[in-house]
Design a protein around this motif. Structure first.
Motif, PDB file in Angstrom:
ATOM      1  N   SER A  22       0.839  -1.208   0.000  1.00 43.34           N
ATOM      2  CA  SER A  22       0.000   0.000   0.000  1.00 43.34           C
ATOM      3  C   SER A  22       0.868   1.250   0.000  1.00 43.34           C
ATOM      4  CB  SER A  22      -0.917   0.007   1.220  1.00 43.34           C
ATOM      5  OG  SER A  22      -1.767  -1.099   1.205  1.00 43.34           O
ATOM      6  N   PHE A  23       1.933   1.226   0.798  1.00 44.67           N
ATOM      7  CA  PHE A  23       2.853   2.356   0.846  1.00 44.67           C
ATOM      8  C   PHE A  23       3.512   2.580  -0.514  1.00 44.67           C
ATOM      9  CE2 PHE A  23       7.124   4.104   1.698  1.00 44.67           C
ATOM     10  CZ  PHE A  23       6.752   5.311   2.259  1.00 44.67           C
ATOM     11  N   LEU A  24       3.915   1.486  -1.164  1.00 52.04           N
ATOM     12  CA  LEU A  24       4.544   1.587  -2.485  1.00 52.04           C
ATOM     13  C   LEU A  24       3.582   2.200  -3.494  1.00 52.04           C
ATOM     14  CD1 LEU A  24       6.916   0.913  -4.416  1.00 52.04           C
ATOM     15  CD2 LEU A  24       5.769  -1.250  -4.825  1.00 52.04           C
ATOM     16  N   ILE A  25       2.340   1.747  -3.494  1.00 55.77           N
ATOM     17  CA  ILE A  25       1.344   2.284  -4.425  1.00 55.77           C
ATOM     18  C   ILE A  25       1.113   3.771  -4.143  1.00 55.77           C
ATOM     19  CG2 ILE A  25      -1.097   2.202  -5.075  1.00 55.77           C
ATOM     20  CD1 ILE A  25      -0.875  -0.890  -4.692  1.00 55.77           C
ATOM     21  N   PHE A  26       0.976   4.131  -2.875  1.00 57.94           N
ATOM     22  CA  PHE A  26       0.784   5.527  -2.488  1.00 57.94           C
ATOM     23  C   PHE A  26       1.964   6.386  -2.950  1.00 57.94           C
ATOM     24  CE2 PHE A  26       1.797   8.808   0.684  1.00 57.94           C
ATOM     25  CZ  PHE A  26       0.706   9.645   0.510  1.00 57.94           C
ATOM     26  N   MET A  27       3.182   5.912  -2.703  1.00 59.03           N
ATOM     27  CA  MET A  27       4.372   6.668  -3.092  1.00 59.03           C
ATOM     28  C   MET A  27       4.484   6.795  -4.611  1.00 59.03           C
ATOM     29  SD  MET A  27       5.705   7.775  -0.378  1.00 59.03           S
ATOM     30  CE  MET A  27       7.250   8.386  -1.013  1.00 59.03           C
ATOM     31  N   ARG A  28       4.110   5.744  -5.311  1.00 59.45           N
ATOM     32  CA  ARG A  28       4.185   5.761  -6.782  1.00 59.45           C
ATOM     33  C   ARG A  28       3.201   6.771  -7.359  1.00 59.45           C
ATOM     34  NH1 ARG A  28       5.082   5.802 -11.560  1.00 59.45           N
ATOM     35  NH2 ARG A  28       5.182   4.014 -12.915  1.00 59.45           N
ATOM     36  N   ILE A  29       2.004   6.823  -6.788  1.00 58.70           N
ATOM     37  CA  ILE A  29       1.007   7.789  -7.253  1.00 58.70           C
ATOM     38  C   ILE A  29       1.488   9.210  -6.945  1.00 58.70           C
ATOM     39  CG2 ILE A  29      -1.323   8.663  -6.825  1.00 58.70           C
ATOM     40  CD1 ILE A  29      -2.167   5.687  -6.493  1.00 58.70           C
ATOM     41  N   ARG A  30       2.020   9.402  -5.764  1.00 58.18           N
ATOM     42  CA  ARG A  30       2.519  10.712  -5.358  1.00 58.18           C
ATOM     43  C   ARG A  30       3.717  11.152  -6.197  1.00 58.18           C
ATOM     44  NH1 ARG A  30       5.561  11.246  -0.331  1.00 58.18           N
ATOM     45  NH2 ARG A  30       6.463  13.238  -0.710  1.00 58.18           N
ATOM     46  N   ALA A  31       4.535  10.188  -6.615  1.00 61.16           N
ATOM     47  CA  ALA A  31       5.738  10.508  -7.384  1.00 61.16           C
ATOM     48  C   ALA A  31       5.411  11.156  -8.720  1.00 61.16           C
ATOM     49  CB  ALA A  31       6.571   9.249  -7.607  1.00 61.16           C
ATOM     50  N   GLY A  32       4.264  10.840  -9.279  1.00 57.67           N
ATOM     51  CA  GLY A  32       3.892  11.416 -10.567  1.00 57.67           C
ATOM     52  C   GLY A  32       3.542  12.886 -10.504  1.00 57.67           C
ATOM     53  N   LYS A  33       3.376  13.414  -9.306  1.00 54.95           N
ATOM     54  CA  LYS A  33       2.982  14.812  -9.148  1.00 54.95           C
ATOM     55  C   LYS A  33       4.164  15.756  -8.986  1.00 54.95           C
ATOM     56  CE  LYS A  33      -1.413  13.507  -7.150  1.00 54.95           C
ATOM     57  NZ  LYS A  33      -2.279  13.492  -5.983  1.00 54.95           N
ATOM     58  N   GLN A  34       5.356  15.217  -8.824  1.00 58.79           N
ATOM     59  CA  GLN A  34       6.534  16.055  -8.667  1.00 58.79           C
ATOM     60  C   GLN A  34       7.665  15.521  -9.539  1.00 58.79           C
ATOM     61  OE1 GLN A  34       8.321  14.872  -4.576  1.00 58.79           O
ATOM     62  NE2 GLN A  34       6.144  15.152  -4.257  1.00 58.79           N
ATOM     63  N   PRO A  35       8.577  16.395  -9.949  1.00 53.35           N
ATOM     64  CA  PRO A  35       9.664  15.945 -10.830  1.00 53.35           C
ATOM     65  C   PRO A  35      10.515  14.878 -10.162  1.00 53.35           C
ATOM     66  CG  PRO A  35       9.703  18.347 -10.555  1.00 53.35           C
ATOM     67  CD  PRO A  35       8.671  17.804  -9.628  1.00 53.35           C
ATOM     68  N   THR A  36      11.084  14.023 -10.977  1.00 52.96           N
ATOM     69  CA  THR A  36      11.973  12.989 -10.459  1.00 52.96           C
ATOM     70  C   THR A  36      13.415  13.376 -10.762  1.00 52.96           C
ATOM     71  OG1 THR A  36      12.290  10.606 -10.285  1.00 52.96           O
ATOM     72  CG2 THR A  36      12.006  11.493 -12.510  1.00 52.96           C
ATOM     73  N   SER A  37      14.306  12.639 -10.197  1.00 53.06           N
ATOM     74  CA  SER A  37      15.730  12.868 -10.431  1.00 53.06           C
ATOM     75  C   SER A  37      16.412  11.509 -10.471  1.00 53.06           C
ATOM     76  CB  SER A  37      16.329  13.732  -9.315  1.00 53.06           C
ATOM     77  OG  SER A  37      16.313  13.012  -8.099  1.00 53.06           O
ATOM     78  N   LEU A  38      17.631  11.518 -10.943  1.00 56.38           N
ATOM     79  CA  LEU A  38      18.407  10.278 -10.968  1.00 56.38           C
ATOM     80  C   LEU A  38      18.556   9.722  -9.551  1.00 56.38           C
ATOM     81  CD1 LEU A  38      19.582   8.676 -13.234  1.00 56.38           C
ATOM     82  CD2 LEU A  38      21.727   9.893 -12.972  1.00 56.38           C
ATOM     83  N   ARG A  39      18.734  10.598  -8.612  1.00 59.67           N
ATOM     84  CA  ARG A  39      18.873  10.191  -7.206  1.00 59.67           C
ATOM     85  C   ARG A  39      17.610   9.479  -6.714  1.00 59.67           C
ATOM     86  NH1 ARG A  39      18.799  13.773  -1.997  1.00 59.67           N
ATOM     87  NH2 ARG A  39      19.926  12.404  -0.592  1.00 59.67           N
ATOM     88  N   LYS A  40      16.444  10.023  -7.026  1.00 61.14           N
ATOM     89  CA  LYS A  40      15.184   9.416  -6.590  1.00 61.14           C
ATOM     90  C   LYS A  40      14.947   8.056  -7.241  1.00 61.14           C
ATOM     91  CE  LYS A  40      12.674  13.686  -5.636  1.00 61.14           C
ATOM     92  NZ  LYS A  40      11.537  14.530  -6.036  1.00 61.14           N
ATOM     93  N   ILE A  41      15.531   7.836  -8.381  1.00 68.33           N
ATOM     94  CA  ILE A  41      15.382   6.559  -9.069  1.00 68.33           C
ATOM     95  C   ILE A  41      16.342   5.522  -8.487  1.00 68.33           C
ATOM     96  CG2 ILE A  41      15.669   5.385 -11.292  1.00 68.33           C
ATOM     97  CD1 ILE A  41      14.789   8.055 -12.619  1.00 68.33           C
ATOM     98  N   ILE A  42      17.542   5.942  -8.157  1.00 72.77           N
ATOM     99  CA  ILE A  42      18.592   5.009  -7.728  1.00 72.77           C
ATOM    100  C   ILE A  42      18.510   4.645  -6.240  1.00 72.77           C
ATOM    101  CG2 ILE A  42      21.089   4.762  -7.446  1.00 72.77           C
ATOM    102  CD1 ILE A  42      21.398   6.384 -10.015  1.00 72.77           C
ATOM    103  N   ILE A  43      18.053   5.556  -5.394  1.00 73.73           N
ATOM    104  CA  ILE A  43      18.100   5.316  -3.944  1.00 73.73           C
ATOM    105  C   ILE A  43      17.261   4.106  -3.491  1.00 73.73           C
ATOM    106  CG2 ILE A  43      17.360   6.293  -1.725  1.00 73.73           C
ATOM    107  CD1 ILE A  43      18.754   8.828  -2.510  1.00 73.73           C
ATOM    108  N   PRO A  44      16.053   3.860  -3.996  1.00 76.78           N
ATOM    109  CA  PRO A  44      15.302   2.690  -3.490  1.00 76.78           C
ATOM    110  C   PRO A  44      16.033   1.350  -3.624  1.00 76.78           C
ATOM    111  CG  PRO A  44      13.808   4.174  -4.588  1.00 76.78           C
ATOM    112  CD  PRO A  44      15.196   4.700  -4.847  1.00 76.78           C
ATOM    113  N   PRO A  45      16.612   1.013  -4.781  1.00 79.14           N
ATOM    114  CA  PRO A  45      17.338  -0.261  -4.813  1.00 79.14           C
ATOM    115  C   PRO A  45      18.583  -0.267  -3.924  1.00 79.14           C
ATOM    116  CG  PRO A  45      17.244   0.716  -7.023  1.00 79.14           C
ATOM    117  CD  PRO A  45      16.516   1.617  -6.100  1.00 79.14           C
ATOM    118  N   MET A  46      19.216   0.900  -3.771  1.00 78.58           N
ATOM    119  CA  MET A  46      20.379   0.954  -2.887  1.00 78.58           C
ATOM    120  C   MET A  46      19.955   0.713  -1.434  1.00 78.58           C
ATOM    121  SD  MET A  46      22.604   4.036  -4.587  1.00 78.58           S
ATOM    122  CE  MET A  46      23.644   4.186  -3.170  1.00 78.58           C
ATOM    123  N   GLY A  47      18.841   1.318  -1.037  1.00 79.73           N
ATOM    124  CA  GLY A  47      18.332   1.094   0.306  1.00 79.73           C
ATOM    125  C   GLY A  47      17.896  -0.345   0.505  1.00 79.73           C
ATOM    126  N   MET A  48      17.284  -0.909  -0.509  1.00 72.97           N
ATOM    127  CA  MET A  48      16.824  -2.287  -0.418  1.00 72.97           C
ATOM    128  C   MET A  48      18.001  -3.263  -0.348  1.00 72.97           C
ATOM    129  SD  MET A  48      14.081  -4.081  -2.891  1.00 72.97           S
ATOM    130  CE  MET A  48      13.600  -5.770  -2.641  1.00 72.97           C
TER     131      MET A  48
END
Length: 165
Positions: A22-48
């Motif tokens: 549910s958190f992932l779906i919420f974050m994914r929907i929210r992500a479409g409302k603001q610009p992304t960056s290379l950092r925002k794309i790379i950090i989740p797999p690094m954290g995982m």
């Protein structure tokens, strides 16, 4: 020492998975409302990736081929729908994740497949080992998905640079 029952652990794992999904779906929907960056794309797999620390504990050990199979299944099967439904688009000078209406359906479907596979896998290994298998499946899924996003991001960034010249 206090010990949890197998049923309690299974129910807790399902609840935690539902909350994470549910958190992932919420974050994914929210992500479409603001610009992304290379950092925002790379950090989740690094954290995982820090989850690999679980394999330092003997009760989490699984046969190498089982782990490799789970990782490969995530990469070759489960990542595909995420890659296909995730697109980046340039709006003015910013890059946004384009929301797909199919994303929520795909995430719920992947979650249901994961839940149904849990009961099968748990017949052959302990609950912690089952968690390790599904962690590897999820990690195998996120890597190609995020690499595809990085590729799109770099392509869009280069297109903007070329347009400025």
């Amino acid at each position: 020492m206090f010990q949890f029952s197998t049923e309690f652990m299974q129910i807790a794992a399902i609840i935690v998975s539902m909350l994470a999904g549910s958190f992932l779906i919420f974050m994914r929907i929210r992500a479409g409302k603001q610009p992304t960056s290379l950092r925002k794309i790379i950090i989740p797999p690094m954290g995982m990736a820090t989850g690999f620390m679980m394999f330092a504990f003997p009760f989490m050990h699984i046969p190498f081929l089982w782990g490799l199979s789970a990782f490969g299944t995530g990469m070759l099967i489960f990542a595909f729908p995420l890659i296909v439904t995730t697109r980046l688009e340039r709006i003015e000078s910013d890059i946004y994740v384009k929301r797909s209406k199919a994303f929520i359906f795909i995430m719920v479907t992947l979650f249901m497949i994961r839940l149904s596979l849990h009961s099968v896998v748990e017949q052959y290994m302990s609950i912690p080992q089952t968690g390790a298998i599904f962690y590897l499946l999820a990690f195998g899924m996120i890597i190609p998905w995020r690499l595809a996003m990085v590729s799109d991001y770099v392509r869009l960034s280069k297109a903007e640079t070329a347009n400025e010249l």
